[in-house]
Design an enzyme around this catalytic site. Structure first.
Site, PDB file in Angstrom:
ATOM      1  N   LYS A 139       0.860  -1.191   0.000  1.00 33.68           N
ATOM      2  CA  LYS A 139       0.000   0.000   0.000  1.00 33.68           C
ATOM      3  C   LYS A 139       0.893   1.237   0.000  1.00 33.68           C
ATOM      4  O   LYS A 139       1.498   1.588   0.998  1.00 33.68           O
ATOM      5  CB  LYS A 139      -0.938   0.057   1.204  1.00 33.68           C
ATOM      6  N   GLU A 150       9.159   1.680  11.101  1.00 30.39           N
ATOM      7  CA  GLU A 150      10.277   2.582  10.780  1.00 30.39           C
ATOM      8  C   GLU A 150       9.696   3.991  10.777  1.00 30.39           C
ATOM      9  O   GLU A 150       8.994   4.379   9.843  1.00 30.39           O
ATOM     10  CB  GLU A 150      10.868   2.240   9.410  1.00 30.39           C
ATOM     11  N   CYS A 182      13.777  11.032   6.914  1.00 25.90           N
ATOM     12  CA  CYS A 182      13.706  10.624   8.319  1.00 25.90           C
ATOM     13  C   CYS A 182      15.025  10.851   9.050  1.00 25.90           C
ATOM     14  O   CYS A 182      15.044  11.049  10.252  1.00 25.90           O
ATOM     15  CB  CYS A 182      13.278   9.163   8.420  1.00 25.90           C
ATOM     16  N   GLU A 185       9.601  16.533  15.100  1.00 27.04           N
ATOM     17  CA  GLU A 185      10.084  16.436  13.723  1.00 27.04           C
ATOM     18  C   GLU A 185       9.444  17.548  12.880  1.00 27.04           C
ATOM     19  O   GLU A 185       8.218  17.665  12.839  1.00 27.04           O
ATOM     20  CB  GLU A 185       9.710  15.060  13.164  1.00 27.04           C
TER      21      GLU A 185
HETATM   22  P1  NAD Z   1       2.070   8.634   7.607  1.00 25.11           P
HETATM   23  O1  NAD Z   1       2.215   7.939   8.894  1.00 25.11           O
HETATM   24  O2  NAD Z   1       1.132   9.766   7.490  1.00 25.11           O
HETATM   25  O3  NAD Z   1       1.641   7.611   6.442  1.00 25.11           O
HETATM   26  C1  NAD Z   1       2.417   6.460   6.129  1.00 25.11           C
HETATM   27  C2  NAD Z   1       1.525   5.419   5.475  1.00 25.11           C
HETATM   28  O4  NAD Z   1       0.598   4.931   6.441  1.00 25.11           O
HETATM   29  C3  NAD Z   1       0.680   5.926   4.314  1.00 25.11           C
HETATM   30  O5  NAD Z   1       0.653   4.927   3.328  1.00 25.11           O
HETATM   31  C4  NAD Z   1      -0.687   6.128   4.954  1.00 25.11           C
HETATM   32  O6  NAD Z   1      -1.765   6.035   4.035  1.00 25.11           O
HETATM   33  C5  NAD Z   1      -0.728   4.978   5.931  1.00 25.11           C
HETATM   34  N1  NAD Z   1      -1.617   5.141   7.085  1.00 25.11           N
HETATM   35  C6  NAD Z   1      -2.074   6.281   7.638  1.00 25.11           C
HETATM   36  N2  NAD Z   1      -2.816   6.014   8.733  1.00 25.11           N
HETATM   37  C7  NAD Z   1      -2.820   4.670   8.871  1.00 25.11           C
HETATM   38  C8  NAD Z   1      -3.380   3.776   9.829  1.00 25.11           C
HETATM   39  N3  NAD Z   1      -4.085   4.225  10.872  1.00 25.11           N
HETATM   40  N4  NAD Z   1      -3.181   2.453   9.683  1.00 25.11           N
HETATM   41  C9  NAD Z   1      -2.432   1.985   8.654  1.00 25.11           C
HETATM   42  N5  NAD Z   1      -1.878   2.777   7.711  1.00 25.11           N
HETATM   43  C10 NAD Z   1      -2.055   4.112   7.826  1.00 25.11           C
HETATM   44  O7  NAD Z   1       3.551   9.087   7.210  1.00 25.11           O
HETATM   45  P2  NAD Z   1       4.009   9.968   5.965  1.00 25.11           P
HETATM   46  O8  NAD Z   1       3.609  11.386   6.219  1.00 25.11           O
HETATM   47  O9  NAD Z   1       3.596   9.305   4.702  1.00 25.11           O
HETATM   48  O10 NAD Z   1       5.578   9.824   6.036  1.00 25.11           O
HETATM   49  C11 NAD Z   1       6.406  10.712   6.719  1.00 25.11           C
HETATM   50  C12 NAD Z   1       6.909  10.081   8.004  1.00 25.11           C
HETATM   51  O11 NAD Z   1       7.571   8.855   7.697  1.00 25.11           O
HETATM   52  C13 NAD Z   1       7.916  10.948   8.714  1.00 25.11           C
HETATM   53  O12 NAD Z   1       7.679  10.930  10.098  1.00 25.11           O
HETATM   54  C14 NAD Z   1       9.242  10.260   8.384  1.00 25.11           C
HETATM   55  O13 NAD Z   1      10.267  10.508   9.317  1.00 25.11           O
HETATM   56  C15 NAD Z   1       8.833   8.821   8.361  1.00 25.11           C
HETATM   57  N6  NAD Z   1       9.786   8.008   7.600  1.00 25.11           N
HETATM   58  C16 NAD Z   1      10.573   7.132   8.285  1.00 25.11           C
HETATM   59  C17 NAD Z   1      11.524   6.372   7.595  1.00 25.11           C
HETATM   60  C18 NAD Z   1      12.407   5.395   8.326  1.00 25.11           C
HETATM   61  O14 NAD Z   1      13.046   4.585   7.656  1.00 25.11           O
HETATM   62  N7  NAD Z   1      12.491   5.424   9.647  1.00 25.11           N
HETATM   63  C19 NAD Z   1      11.640   6.499   6.204  1.00 25.11           C
HETATM   64  C20 NAD Z   1      10.809   7.380   5.545  1.00 25.11           C
HETATM   65  C21 NAD Z   1       9.879   8.143   6.249  1.00 25.11           C
END
Ligand code: NAD
Length: 478
Positions: A172, A247, A281, A381
């Protein structure tokens, strides 16, 4: 452009759910409308992956590795197209997009090499005439829920180890940037013969993600995203004891010791803060500088930030737009809170004016002085081109500020002194530390957040093993 957003059992379907509209962050033009997967289609994807799981697990590992190499070849052959897609939907600079595509390819190539390298163990029994086998076997169905900031790299970081170890997958992508993933699935479908059900795709938003997690039909949910979403995923997964790998975000400190080589340190931190417009991140989110060099560092850093050119990510600009209105709102709110708490804007602090910036999610690179470690800009963040700089007196002070965080993903240290570096590495409570260099992890190392930055970890040997479980068999032969 319209795409079909559901790929199940080797067949494309039009989503029955709400449409997902993908915008170009440079000018808010519509890139694509994708009908998202309905709850029933999410269930169908999980069911297809479940049906395909036993056959894929029995497929010889060498064949699984060959498939991964062919997937990597497909990425390589279409790297320009994929990079262009990332420039358009994420707003990445062209060179960064090309780098992400190459990174995605390398995850598949690296993990392909694990095909004939996964090992079990044979132990002597604790009774006469017995041996004990510890076998590494796949988990079954892996659900990969991805963020928008590195759509293809994070996807392949999960696909590589999941597929090579014999799991089937439901992907997804983020609803903000799903086009690159759909394009990649189209290329895989057209050019490869992937057994039906081994690789499935559902485009959708948080509801689709929730449906996957709550179903209990995944044996592992590997999730990359925001810290609070990660907690919601873990809570929902706990109902069925579904394994999770999380992650999450970071608030990386960059510690600049008084002997740091500023000719190298300034550009390294500049890159670590502004790559992908600060939306990484592992971005250097807060800079801690020894007071002896605070003025010099700040002056040089501010000059370097002022010299950055904001503009068309497909051209030669140094900084593109943020990904979305939501992200722009978040950055503006973080800056407003810092100002309100007493931080001083040294440069930036607003949206740019002028030609080319009337639409799109642009923000000027911003540096704050007069910062205190208690401010929100030092604790939450930001995920944007905003650098708070704070002075410290000694190493103990720097380490206590750096470690005083709910996050524990990555950190940076800049010093020529061996004992300073070793002590800093020893005492920092972060999973990934960059010494005298900018950001960028390696596919064969390990990328894992401590504290609220995650649970699990990806890449390298330990990342691949996370997609397996151990089956123990006691063999009595006498
Ligand atoms: P997000 O948490 O808003 O969304 C991530 C994914 O989760 C999307 O596909 C979203 O549709 C889905 N999602 C949202 N709510 C959900 C739920 N309740 N249950 C299941 N899935 C759900 O994050 P984002 O804004 O897309 O990404 C940015 C964040 O990701 C930042 O905090 C960044 O630091 C982190 N990030 C971490 C890493 C790492 O390797 N640690 C890498 C990239 C990004």
């Amino acid at each position: 452009m319209s795409y079909r957003g559901v790929y199940v059992d080797g067949t494309w379907r039009t989503g029955d759910g709400e449409p997902v509209r993908v915008l170009d962050p440079s000018d808010e033009g519509v890139i694509a409308d994708i009908a998202s997967a309905s709850p029933e289609q999410v269930d169908a994807a999980l069911a297809a992956a479940r049906r395909a799981a036993p056959g894929w697990a029995r497929t010889p590992a060498g064949e699984r590795g060959r498939l991964l190499r062919r997937m990597a070849d497909v990425i390589h052959a279409h790297s320009e197209l994929l990079a262009r897609t990332l420039v358009r939907e994420v707003g990445k600079r062209a060179s960064e997009a090309a780098g992400e595509v190459a990174f995605a390819e390398s995850f598949l190539r690296y993990n392909a090499e694990w095909d004939l390298r996964l090992e079990g163990e044979i132990l002597p029994g604790d009774v006469p005439g017995e041996q004990v086998q510890l076998l590494r076997v796949p988990l079954g169905v892996v659900a990969a829920i991805c963020p928008w900031n590195f759509p293809l790299a994070v996807l392949c970081r999960k696909l590589g180890p999941a597929l090579v170890t014999g799991n089937t997958v439901v992907v997804k992508p983020s609803e903000v940037t799903p086009v690159g993933t759909v394009e990649l699935f189209r290329l895989f479908d057209e050019e490869l013969d992937i057994p039906a059900g081994v690789l499935n795709l559902v485009v959708g938003g948080p509801d689709a993600g929730r449906r996957i997690v709550e179903s209990g039909e995944a044996d592992l949910v590997t999730f990359t995203g925001h810290r609070e979403t990660g907690k919601a995923v873990m809570a929902a997964a706990s109902r069925n004891l579904t394994r999770v790998s999380l992650e999450l975000g970071g608030k990386a400190p960059a510690i600049v010791w008084r002997d740091a080589d500023l000719d190298r340190t300034v550009p390294a931190i500049l890159e670590a803060r502004h790559t992908n417009c600060g939306q990484v991140c592992t971005s250097a989110e807060r800079v801690l500088v020894h007071r002896d060099v605070l003025d010099e560092f700040t002056e040089r850093y501010v000059d370097a930030v002022r010299a950055m050119r904001l503009g068309d990510p497909a051209g030669g600009a140094d900084l593109g737009p943020l990904v979305s209105q939501a992200q722009l709102d978040k950055v503006e709110a973080a800056v407003a809170a810092a100002v309100q708490e007493g931080a001083k804007v040294l440069t930036g602090g607003r949206r740019p004016a002028g030609d080319g910036f009337a639409s799109g999610y642009w923000y000027e690179p911003t540096v704050f002085g007069d910062v205190s470690p208690r401010m929100r800009i030092m604790r939450e963040e930001t995920f944007g081109p905003v650098t708070p700089i704070v002075g410290f007196d000694d190493l103990a002070h720097a380490l206590s500020v750096a470690n005083d965080s709910r996050y524990g993903l990555s950190a940076y240290v800049f010093s020529k002194d061996y004992s300073t570096v070793m002590r800093t590495v020893d005492e920092l409570e972060f999973g990934e530390i960059y010494v005298n260099r900018t950001l960028g992890e390696s596919v064969h190392a390990h990328h894992a957040g401590w504290k609220e930055s995650g649970m699990g970890g990806e890449d390298g040997k330990w990342g691949v093993l996370r997609y397996t479980q151990i089956k123990t068999a006691y063999h009595r032969f006498a």
